[in-house]
Design a protein around this motif. Structure first.
Motif, PDB file in Angstrom:
ATOM      1  N   LYS A 184       0.809  -1.218   0.000  1.00  0.00           N
ATOM      2  CA  LYS A 184       0.000   0.000   0.000  1.00  0.00           C
ATOM      3  C   LYS A 184       0.842   1.269   0.000  1.00  0.00           C
ATOM      4  CE  LYS A 184      -4.118  -1.906   2.239  1.00  0.00           C
ATOM      5  NZ  LYS A 184      -5.017  -1.848   3.417  1.00  0.00           N
TER       6      LYS A 184
ATOM      7  N   THR B 259      -0.405   8.503 -10.759  1.00  0.00           N
ATOM      8  CA  THR B 259       0.515   7.872  -9.805  1.00  0.00           C
ATOM      9  C   THR B 259       1.469   8.866  -9.149  1.00  0.00           C
ATOM     10  OG1 THR B 259       2.017   7.295 -11.639  1.00  0.00           O
ATOM     11  CG2 THR B 259       0.442   5.601 -10.905  1.00  0.00           C
TER      12      THR B 259
ATOM     13  N   VAL C 282      -0.422   8.411  -5.053  1.00  0.00           N
ATOM     14  CA  VAL C 282      -1.361   7.295  -4.980  1.00  0.00           C
ATOM     15  C   VAL C 282      -2.416   7.582  -3.917  1.00  0.00           C
ATOM     16  CG1 VAL C 282      -1.607   4.853  -4.400  1.00  0.00           C
ATOM     17  CG2 VAL C 282       0.317   5.622  -5.790  1.00  0.00           C
ATOM     18  N   GLY C 283      -3.670   7.389  -4.287  1.00  0.00           N
ATOM     19  CA  GLY C 283      -4.766   7.629  -3.360  1.00  0.00           C
ATOM     20  C   GLY C 283      -5.380   9.005  -3.473  1.00  0.00           C
TER      21      GLY C 283
ATOM     22  N   LYS D  86      -5.052  -0.185  -9.270  1.00  0.00           N
ATOM     23  CA  LYS D  86      -6.481  -0.228  -9.581  1.00  0.00           C
ATOM     24  C   LYS D  86      -6.974   1.193  -9.814  1.00  0.00           C
ATOM     25  CE  LYS D  86     -10.546  -2.472  -9.596  1.00  0.00           C
ATOM     26  NZ  LYS D  86     -10.865  -3.598 -10.497  1.00  0.00           N
TER      27      LYS D  86
ATOM     28  N   LYS E 119      -9.730   3.798 -10.030  1.00  0.00           N
ATOM     29  CA  LYS E 119     -11.085   3.906  -9.501  1.00  0.00           C
ATOM     30  C   LYS E 119     -11.586   5.341  -9.637  1.00  0.00           C
ATOM     31  CE  LYS E 119     -12.093   1.091  -6.156  1.00  0.00           C
ATOM     32  NZ  LYS E 119     -12.233   0.430  -4.832  1.00  0.00           N
TER      33      LYS E 119
ATOM     34  N   GLU F 219      -5.647   3.105  -6.622  1.00  0.00           N
ATOM     35  CA  GLU F 219      -5.603   2.348  -5.367  1.00  0.00           C
ATOM     36  C   GLU F 219      -4.682   1.155  -5.564  1.00  0.00           C
ATOM     37  OE1 GLU F 219      -8.844  -0.503  -3.599  1.00  0.00           O
ATOM     38  OE2 GLU F 219      -9.226   1.520  -2.851  1.00  0.00           O
TER      39      GLU F 219
END
Length: 237
Positions: free
Chosen positions: A45, A166, A169-170, A213, A215, A225
């Motif tokens: 993660k 990227t 991330v998130g 992923k 999303k 993600e």
């Protein structure tokens, strides 16, 4: 900001190193045993600027863990700390894929100097490559490589979109942000080109077994993600 994974089972030393590195401006994730390291590897993660790895982690020889770590973070610099300070030991670890080696005991100034040097090296590499999860992006070739498999070439706009997503991330990127970063002023806000490219990129990531992923958050934007990877390490405990 530097993001450092600190793998050290000596709690007092780990606390001192964490304090020292935080003073240097780094964010530090401390790990004290193989089980915790395994959990981080499996989840994948987080992305790191540097890994500081204790040579012996409990009864586990971390030399055996380096190949598994490389499956998750192929290009992240690894600095090994060890009381086994011999030329043969250093040679073996460097040949295995470790980037630097520092014998214990060491001066704080020397550790910080090594951290800075490895960070500069990684920053230069980041101009051409970026690793996120099990995926390595090659900015020069517009390719994505998954855990030492063959490279997959993406169409230019798909790659530029992935590069933008990227960066963090998130983070949720708005439709306007992505249109501006990838297409500039070439596309009107009413165009559905972003949605079409998102669909193709999502299929490309799934086809090459990337842990990324793509999303969307309805009416807000899109984000990456990290999904769990297959990487794991063995514990002797």
């Amino acid at each position: 900001m530097l993001q450092i994974l600190l793998v050290e089972d000596d709690l007092k030393l780990a606390a001192n190193l964490q304090k020292l590195l935080v003073m240097e401006g780094a964010r530090v994730d401390p790990v004290g045993n193989v089980a915790e390291l395994n959990e981080i590897l499996v989840s994948a993660k987080s992305t790191y600027s540097l890994i500081i790895l204790d040579r012996l982690l409990g009864r586990t020889d971390t030399k055996d863990l380096v190949p598994e770590i490389r499956k998750t973070w192929a290009s992240v610099p690894i600095l090994v700390l060890s009381t086994i300070n011999t030329p043969m030991e250093r040679s073996d670890l460097l040949n295995l894929g470790v980037d630097d080696y520092l014998g214990k005991p060491f001066l704080n100034q020397e550790l910080i100097a090594r951290v800075r040097a490895l960070s500069r090296r990684a920053k230069r590499a980041d101009e051409s490559f970026r690793q996120v999860g099990n995926s390595i992006l090659n900015f020069n070739r517009f390719t994505i490589q998954i855990e030492n498999r063959g490279e997959v070439t993406l169409p230019q706009k798909e790659f530029l979109l992935l590069k933008q997503l990227t960066r963090e991330v998130g983070r949720v990127w708005s439709r306007e942000d992505l249109l501006a970063s990838v297409w500039g002023n070439q596309i009107s806000a009413e165009s559905n080109v972003l949605e079409a490219t998102i669909t193709h990129l999502r299929r490309s990531l799934e086809a090459c077994k990337s842990s990324l992923k793509l999303k969307n958050l309805r009416n807000v934007g899109y984000f990456i993600e990290l999904m769990p990877s297959a990487a794991s390490v063995r514990s002797d405990n």
